[in-house]
Design an enzyme around this catalytic site. Structure first.
Site, mmCIF file in Angstrom:
data_model
loop_
_atom_site.group_PDB
_atom_site.id
_atom_site.type_symbol
_atom_site.label_atom_id
_atom_site.label_comp_id
_atom_site.label_asym_id
_atom_site.label_seq_id
_atom_site.Cartn_x
_atom_site.Cartn_y
_atom_site.Cartn_z
ATOM 1 N N ASN A 148 0.809 -1.217 0.000
ATOM 2 C CA ASN A 148 0.000 0.000 0.000
ATOM 3 C C ASN A 148 0.839 1.262 0.000
ATOM 4 O O ASN A 148 0.401 2.322 -0.441
ATOM 5 C CB ASN A 148 -0.945 0.006 1.215
ATOM 6 C CG ASN A 148 -2.306 -0.553 0.870
ATOM 7 O OD1 ASN A 148 -3.196 0.184 0.451
ATOM 8 N ND2 ASN A 148 -2.454 -1.845 1.009
ATOM 9 N N ASN A 173 -7.483 -10.099 3.203
ATOM 10 C CA ASN A 173 -8.439 -9.088 2.727
ATOM 11 C C ASN A 173 -9.767 -9.692 2.263
ATOM 12 O O ASN A 173 -9.940 -10.911 2.277
ATOM 13 C CB ASN A 173 -7.818 -8.248 1.612
ATOM 14 C CG ASN A 173 -7.542 -9.078 0.357
ATOM 15 O OD1 ASN A 173 -8.274 -10.016 0.023
ATOM 16 N ND2 ASN A 173 -6.482 -8.747 -0.351
ATOM 17 N N ILE A 174 -10.673 -8.810 1.850
ATOM 18 C CA ILE A 174 -12.037 -9.260 1.529
ATOM 19 C C ILE A 174 -12.081 -10.246 0.363
ATOM 20 O O ILE A 174 -12.971 -11.092 0.293
ATOM 21 C CB ILE A 174 -12.979 -8.070 1.214
ATOM 22 C CG1 ILE A 174 -12.440 -7.198 0.079
ATOM 23 C CG2 ILE A 174 -13.264 -7.262 2.465
ATOM 24 C CD1 ILE A 174 -13.479 -6.214 -0.460
ATOM 25 N N CYS A 236 -7.156 -1.182 9.467
ATOM 26 C CA CYS A 236 -6.778 -2.086 8.385
ATOM 27 C C CYS A 236 -6.452 -1.188 7.201
ATOM 28 O O CYS A 236 -5.555 -0.369 7.317
ATOM 29 C CB CYS A 236 -7.890 -3.099 8.090
ATOM 30 S SG CYS A 236 -9.556 -2.427 8.045
ATOM 31 N N SER A 237 -7.181 -1.352 6.073
ATOM 32 C CA SER A 237 -6.966 -0.408 4.982
ATOM 33 C C SER A 237 -7.927 0.755 5.153
ATOM 34 O O SER A 237 -7.520 1.885 5.392
ATOM 35 C CB SER A 237 -7.230 -1.078 3.637
ATOM 36 O OG SER A 237 -6.347 -2.134 3.450
ATOM 37 N N ASP A 238 -9.215 0.440 5.009
ATOM 38 C CA ASP A 238 -10.200 1.509 5.099
ATOM 39 C C ASP A 238 -10.893 1.572 6.449
ATOM 40 O O ASP A 238 -11.732 2.432 6.668
ATOM 41 C CB ASP A 238 -11.245 1.347 3.978
ATOM 42 C CG ASP A 238 -10.616 1.552 2.609
ATOM 43 O OD1 ASP A 238 -10.992 0.853 1.652
ATOM 44 O OD2 ASP A 238 -9.728 2.426 2.512
ATOM 45 N N TRP A 240 -13.109 -0.358 7.799
ATOM 46 C CA TRP A 240 -14.527 -0.700 7.966
ATOM 47 C C TRP A 240 -14.822 -2.187 7.870
ATOM 48 O O TRP A 240 -15.965 -2.610 7.953
ATOM 49 C CB TRP A 240 -15.412 0.060 6.965
ATOM 50 C CG TRP A 240 -14.962 0.079 5.544
ATOM 51 C CD1 TRP A 240 -14.409 -0.952 4.830
ATOM 52 C CD2 TRP A 240 -15.046 1.193 4.638
ATOM 53 N NE1 TRP A 240 -14.148 -0.550 3.552
ATOM 54 C CE2 TRP A 240 -14.522 0.766 3.384
ATOM 55 C CE3 TRP A 240 -15.534 2.503 4.755
ATOM 56 C CZ2 TRP A 240 -14.460 1.601 2.265
ATOM 57 C CZ3 TRP A 240 -15.471 3.322 3.630
ATOM 58 C CH2 TRP A 240 -14.938 2.878 2.402
ATOM 59 N N ARG A 282 -21.074 -5.080 0.663
ATOM 60 C CA ARG A 282 -20.597 -6.383 1.131
ATOM 61 C C ARG A 282 -21.624 -7.481 0.975
ATOM 62 O O ARG A 282 -21.279 -8.646 0.768
ATOM 63 C CB ARG A 282 -20.186 -6.302 2.608
ATOM 64 C CG ARG A 282 -18.959 -5.454 2.872
ATOM 65 C CD ARG A 282 -17.689 -6.127 2.405
ATOM 66 N NE ARG A 282 -16.571 -5.204 2.542
ATOM 67 C CZ ARG A 282 -16.128 -4.431 1.549
ATOM 68 N NH1 ARG A 282 -16.689 -4.480 0.351
ATOM 69 N NH2 ARG A 282 -15.114 -3.614 1.760
#
Lengths: 556, 324
Positions: A148, A173-174, A236-238, A240, A282
């Site tokens: 990142n 990650n997702i 984390c990253s965002d 949420w 999501r």
């Protein structure tokens, strides 16, 4: 569906009046919750800097920040954070002033700095006089976080932020999670798998590994707060997805209130709904980018179930409660899990046009109670201490969730329901005993020898008999052999919540393993080549027994 | 439900009129019977070379033979040892645990045993046919199948007393060689040639049944653990020796106390009862899908993870049920 108005919640009509609908939405009150935690106080204040969503449009209008964080600091920090999600309070521990704060990743790139962001972290530290440092926990794998940086984001450099101890806790990650679930569902859809097929399939999916990673992160943070008295900033990253998971698991471990039914609803409202978890993206409320779909909340709910299995007396609610909540994340029957942020929900006037899930569940709370829960039990006091290591073997496959509709798989006799019935009956009998004793006392006082004591007809048959005569329901054999005739019989699914709305193979089929164009800008580290999903529906259920909960704690 | 050992057909396909007649008395004129051979078809065929074999169709026309290969002997012991090692391996990461669990194959053996017992039960209950079960010697997998089948079929075997009777009949008197099979501590690395955890496999299967039918067994996990312990090392004579004959020669009944006598004392008995028990007159058909077969934590993690929280849950259950 393409427009929100097409969703079920806008036409769902439980025939309640306007007042009842409003009351339903008021059941969970976050400002009450923050007060319960003990804020605002000398160290924490409520900030309205985001009152018009001007600073961060995915945050709520009211956030709690350290006393020494001025509006200037907040705004400055938000400019240095992905999606402007600046550090804000998630959980405050009254006992020792330690706190859990959450944010998104800093836009540090390789060398960028931001004075206000550094001041923000210092403010968090100062809000806890009992410790001279804070933990900063990045829930991503180190590789991803480093990647990142090339995109101008990254993580906190210990050299720049005074008095932080930085820690990676690699949760994937997702996209990895989406693929993991897909693989696991493929295993569930195998026809008559061998033990070997099943276990290898489960291991290859990596699902339980991910669940454990989330749990371990929550345990680490809970320990830092409860045992070390050190505040933690999580991102984390965002901020949420993994952040929400990890903060809510940690809170659950720390505070027994969140293990009550009401407290759990509050926890979800706080860490998931108010802090802008992207429900729409999501869980696909509306048709959208399939790469945004991911079972983030499903994983959190499973973490709770795993905890319930290890600590059967610790939660006021039962497995059914979790399953129904999960169901409604996808059902769109209620307005709680719509849209991607508080801002969007207010614009759509969700509270005026839909009903609250919490009110619905609360009304039926008798179905969701755990008979083994006692608020004075040792397991329900204080911080939970699930076994940490070794603990691999403690993670079970949740067939109550992933094989929900195959009734033949589950214990056909629900221990939970039986015990609840026993509990109720005991209570009734005790109440009747009181009444009779009173009567007796009165009669003795009045000394009228001719009075006859009318014995109350006790209706025992209500629940008790129902559960012990479970046996009268026919019990059919599974398919044990191809050599004999099989005896198939399908059991009809029962009730609204039992219709198949969980994240199915079909929802996941469209996901693209190529990550180069993902919104998260993370490099995928895992091999994501998916086998083409095996066709075919669920295993046929051969039993006509009634729906039952998996006996959660059976030690035989 | 009948049990025996393998017929000594041998390489020359010997026949035995008496044996054929005996089986003939079981089935009526136009009835069928099933023979469940707990060896694979190949293994059974190979057994002929050493004097054993299977019942040839031509000599036993009314009997249909089904093969269900159940593991026994050294391989079963290895399986058990691998599982115990996997459970105890603190360095094992989560992404390899399931693979280790799988490569021990233990749960696969549980599944196979339950499936075969269910098959036998199905033949009896659903097809209304008699069943003969045998492996090679008739002292290991045979007993596993017949004992489990009875638990599935017969509610009287599910009471505390009935279960003891089942054990006496189908394991002890039937001649399971306990002394050879449970010679050393179960997870010892020194492996006797005859060592094999058949009885433990049986207890594991019973535990699976109790998990799937929490109201239907009068006894609980504690009994199963006690039986496991006593099969290996006991203050009582119940599990000594390898057969009734040996027990008679060693004068076991005259010189030792019976485990059952101790267990059935009122204060002791209490500990082994299942507070949720309620007589279930029906046949209990377990699910043998992989999801339904779980690791018996109470046994395999006994010394590895504290059972405090689960014990507390049991105390609560007892309190709720008995307090009412």
């Amino acid at each position: 569906p393409v427009k929100y108005e097409e969703l079920y919640c806008f036409s769902f009509n439980p025939k309640l009046d306007k007042e009842e609908r409003e009351q339903g939405w008021k059941l969970v009150d976050l400002s009450e919750e923050y007060n319960r935690m003990g804020v605002p106080n000398n160290y924490w204040q409520i900030s309205d800097v985001n009152r018009d969503y001007g600073v961060c449009d995915s945050y709520p209008t009211e956030v709690y920040v350290p006393k020494s964080a001025t509006a200037h600091i907040i705004v400055g920090s938000s400019k240095f954070r992905s999606r402007r999600r600046f550090p804000a309070l998630s959980y405050y521990c009254k006992g020792n002033n330690a706190s859990i704060c959450r944010s998104s990743q800093p836009l540090s790139g390789f060398s960028a700095r931001c004075l206000e962001d550094e001041q923000m972290l210092q403010a968090i530290r100062k809000a806890n006089p009992g410790s001279d440092f804070i933990y900063v926990v990045d829930t991503r794998p180190k590789l991803n976080a480093m990647a990142n940086r090339a995109a101008g984001k990254g993580y906190e450099n210990e050299d720049n932020y005074s008095n932080i101890k930085f820690q990676f806790i690699g949760i994937e990650n997702i996209h990895v999670m989406r693929n993991s679930l897909q693989k696991m569902l493929e295993v569930c859809e195998l026809k008559s798998p061998s033990m070997s097929d099943f276990l290898w399939g489960l291991e290859n999916s990596g699902w339980l590994k991910h669940i454990k990673a989330i749990m371990d992160a929550g345990i680490f943070i809970a320990k830092a707060v409860a045992e070390e008295g050190v505040s933690v900033l999580v991102h984390c990253s965002d901020g949420w997805d993994r952040t929400a998971q990890v903060c809510s698991v940690a809170s659950l471990l720390l505070d027994p209130y969140y293990r009550t039914m009401k407290g759990f609803m509050v926890l979800i409202e706080k860490d998931w709904v108010s802090f802008g978890h992207k429900f729409n993206h999501r869980y696909g409320n509306l048709d959208g980018d399939p790469k945004e779909i991911s079972p983030v909340m499903d994983q959190f709910i499973e973490c709770v179930w795993q905890l319930m299995e290890q600590l059967p007396c610790a939660f006021e609610f039962n497995e059914r409660f979790l399953i129904h909540i999960q169901h409604h994340i996808y059902s769109c029957q209620f307005g709680n899990f719509l849209c991607n942020s508080q801002k969007e929900r207010r614009e759509l006037k969700i509270k005026e046009r839909t009903y609250s899930l919490w009110a619905h569940l609360w009304k039926n709370r008798a179905d969701y109670l755990n008979p083994l829960y006692r608020s004075d039990h040792s397991q329900t006091q204080g911080t939970l201490h699930p076994q940490i290591a070794p603990s691999n073997f403690l993670y079970k496959f949740w067939s109550g969730m992933y094989n929900r509709f195959e009734k033949g798989l589950h214990p056909r006799q629900s221990v939970t329901d039986y015990l609840m019935a026993v509990k109720e009956e005991t209570q009734q009998l005790e109440e009747e005993l009181e009444v009779l004793q009173e009567r007796l006392a009165n009669l003795q006082k009045s000394q009228s020898g001719n009075n006859k004591v009318k014995s109350k007809q006790q209706d025992r048959s209500k629940h008790f008999g129902l559960y012990t005569s479970n046996n009268s329901l026919a019990n059919t054999p599974q398919e044990y052999s191809n050599d004999l005739k099989s005896f198939p019989s399908r059991s009809p699914s029962q009730g609204d919540e039992d219709s198949a709305l969980i994240l199915t193979q079909d929802n996941l089929k469209s996901s693209d393993p190529d990550l180069s164009a993902n919104s998260d800008q993370e490099s995928g580290v895992e091999d994501l080549s998916c086998r083409s999903p095996s066709g075919g529906g669920c295993l046929p259920s051969e039993d006509s027994g009634k729906d039952s909960d998996e006996a959660v704690f059976l030690a035989g | 439900l009948l049990r025996s050992s393998q017929p000594l057909t041998g390489p020359n396909r010997r026949r035995c009129r008496e044996d054929e007649k005996l089986l003939g008395t079981i089935v009526d004129e136009d009835e069928r019977g099933f023979i469940i051979d707990t060896r694979s078809a190949q293994a059974a065929k190979q057994a002929r070379m050493s004097g054993g074999g299977t019942e040839p169709k031509s000599s036993y026309p009314q009997w249909r033979r089904l093969h269900r290969a159940l593991e026994r002997g050294r391989l079963l012991q290895e399986s058990f040892v691998k599982l115990v090692e996997a459970c105890g391996d603190a360095s094992l990461s989560m992404d390899r645990w399931l693979g280790r669990l799988e490569s021990s194959r233990w749960l696969g053996h549980v599944k196979a045993a339950l499936s075969t017992a269910c098959l036998a039960a199905q033949c009896l209950d659903r097809e209304g046919c008699s069943v003969l079960v045998h492996g090679a010697e008739g002292t290991d997998t045979t007993l596993l199948v017949t004992a489990l089948a009875q638990l599935i079929l017969d509610p009287s075997c599910r009471t505390l007393e009935g279960f003891q009777g089942l054990l006496e009949r189908e394991w002890i008197e039937a001649g399971h060689p306990f002394q050879l099979r449970c010679a050393r501590s179960a997870s010892s690395h020194a492996r006797g040639k005859q060592e094999a955890p058949l009885f433990l496999l049986f207890l594991d299967c019973v535990w699976q049944l109790s998990r799937q039918f929490p109201f239907s067994l009068q006894f609980g996990e504690q009994l199963l653990l006690t039986l496991f312990d006593n099969a290996y090392a006991s203050a009582y004579g119940t599990f000594l020796c390898n057969s009734e004959r040996e027990r008679s020669l060693c004068k076991v009944k005259e010189s030792t106390h019976s485990l059952w006598a101790w267990l059935n004392q009122p204060e002791e008995r209490q500990k082994y009862l299942n507070p949720l028990y309620s007589h279930n007159p029906l046949v209990i058909w377990p699910s043998v899908e992989p999801q339904s077969i779980q690791l018996w934590q109470g046994l395999f993690l006994r010394w590895i993870r504290p059972s405090q929280h689960l014990d507390e849950a049991w105390v609560e259950i007892q309190r709720l049920v008995e307090g009412s």
